[in-house]
Design a protein around this motif. Structure first.
Motif: not given
Length: 227
Positions: A49-72
């Protein structure tokens, strides 16, 4: 709504409460880039949960992407099967827009964050700096545009669509950027930012409760005066 096998696979039953189950010291360790790079990707419901951004409170962690991982290779296989299934000319692969054709198709299948014009947003293949050969992801959202509820149906549709094309994938959280070139450890530490965020959020909630209590007391006094 009947739960499909894919949706059951994404169920919430094994979701730990990361924030409440860790001490402050343990929590701080997870907010260093070294830890993030070592332990990602995360499965859908053990994402800290500590990686979830909270822009309203000025908390800007690194960007994480949720999705389906696959190879080229897997993505190219899926694209080839798609063009065969829809009886399109092989020369379509010579055109520069074939990735956008696949992206629009996947967005439509998944009903991905429908836009104002009634069109679904495309799902474009994105490269991520993972340790494995699964170095690409078809993103559903990020920790900055995460919806109010986990996008389970979109994720399930994406996995089912890929499986229909012979690709078995998993939904995971991937670190979106490679911060290897950052040498200073101070730049890679979000623990102070996170604790400040928790403090600001707590203060905001306290202020709201106090205003609500004042309003309730004021309303009660008014009613008493007119009785």
């Amino acid at each position: 709504m009947t739960m499909t096998p894919t949706m059951a696979k994404l169920s919430l039953e094994d979701s730990p409460n990361t924030e409440s189950s860790q001490s402050e010291d343990d929590l701080s360790k997870t907010l260093h880039m070294k830890y993030m790079k070592l332990n990602e990707p995360w499965t859908p419901y053990n994402f800290p949960k500590q990686y979830m951004a909270h822009v309203q409170y000025g908390y800007y962690p690194p960007t994480f992407v949720l999705g389906a991982g696959l190879t080229a290779t897997e993505f190219m296989h899926y694209a080839t099967e798609y063009f065969k299934k829809h009886d399109l000319f092989p020369s379509a692969f010579d055109r520069l827009d074939w990735p956008s054709i696949i992206a629009k198709h996947l967005g439509s299948v998944c009903e991905h964050f429908t836009t104002y014009g009634g069109q679904s947003s495309p799902i474009l293949l994105q490269q991520v700096p993972t340790k494995s050969d699964t170095s690409y992801v078809l993103p559903i959202c990020t920790n900055y545009d995460f919806p109010k509820r986990f996008p389970m149906e979109e994720c399930a549709r994406l996995l089912d669509e890929l499986e229909g094309g012979g690709i078995k994938a998993d939904i995971q959280w991937f670190l979106a950027e490679d911060h290897t070139e950052w040498e200073s450890i101070e730049l890679l530490d979000w623990s102070r930012d996170y604790l400040d965020f928790l403090k600001r959020r707590s203060e905001t909630r306290r202020d709201r409760r106090e205003r609500r209590d004042v309003h309730v007391v004021g309303s009660a006094s008014t009613r008493t005066c007119f009785q």
